[in-house]
Design a protein around this motif. Structure first.
Motif: not given
Length: 87
Positions: A37-48, A50-53, A58-70
């Protein structure tokens, strides 16, 4: 074998190959432990939501979007795109 048979055979082959790829991804996803439930990249809580889906994410929505863009940028321009040499 006529053109229709060849086309059907090829379509079946591609469909089978695509399904095998999905099965492999699902198997690896099922073997991954649930997220903390904690993002491995930024340490913030992962959105509920997102965790349900995706309970193993391992990543919150923001970090996952940044990783996908990279990944998209790297696939378009190669690994050196956007990197600077600071020597």
């Amino acid at each position: 074998m006529d053109d229709v048979d060849l086309g059907t055979t090829m379509a079946d082959h591609y469909r089978s190959h695509a399904l095998e790829g999905v099965k492999v991804r699902l198997r690896s996803e099922a073997e991954r432990p649930p997220s903390t439930g904690i993002c491995q990249e930024c340490g913030e809580d992962i959105e509920t939501a997102r965790l349900t889906a995706v309970p193993t994410t391992p990543l919150c929505g923001d970090c996952a979007a940044l990783e996908e863009e990279a990944k998209k940028r790297q696939s378009r321009c190669g690994p050196a795109y956007g990197q600077r040499n600071y020597r």
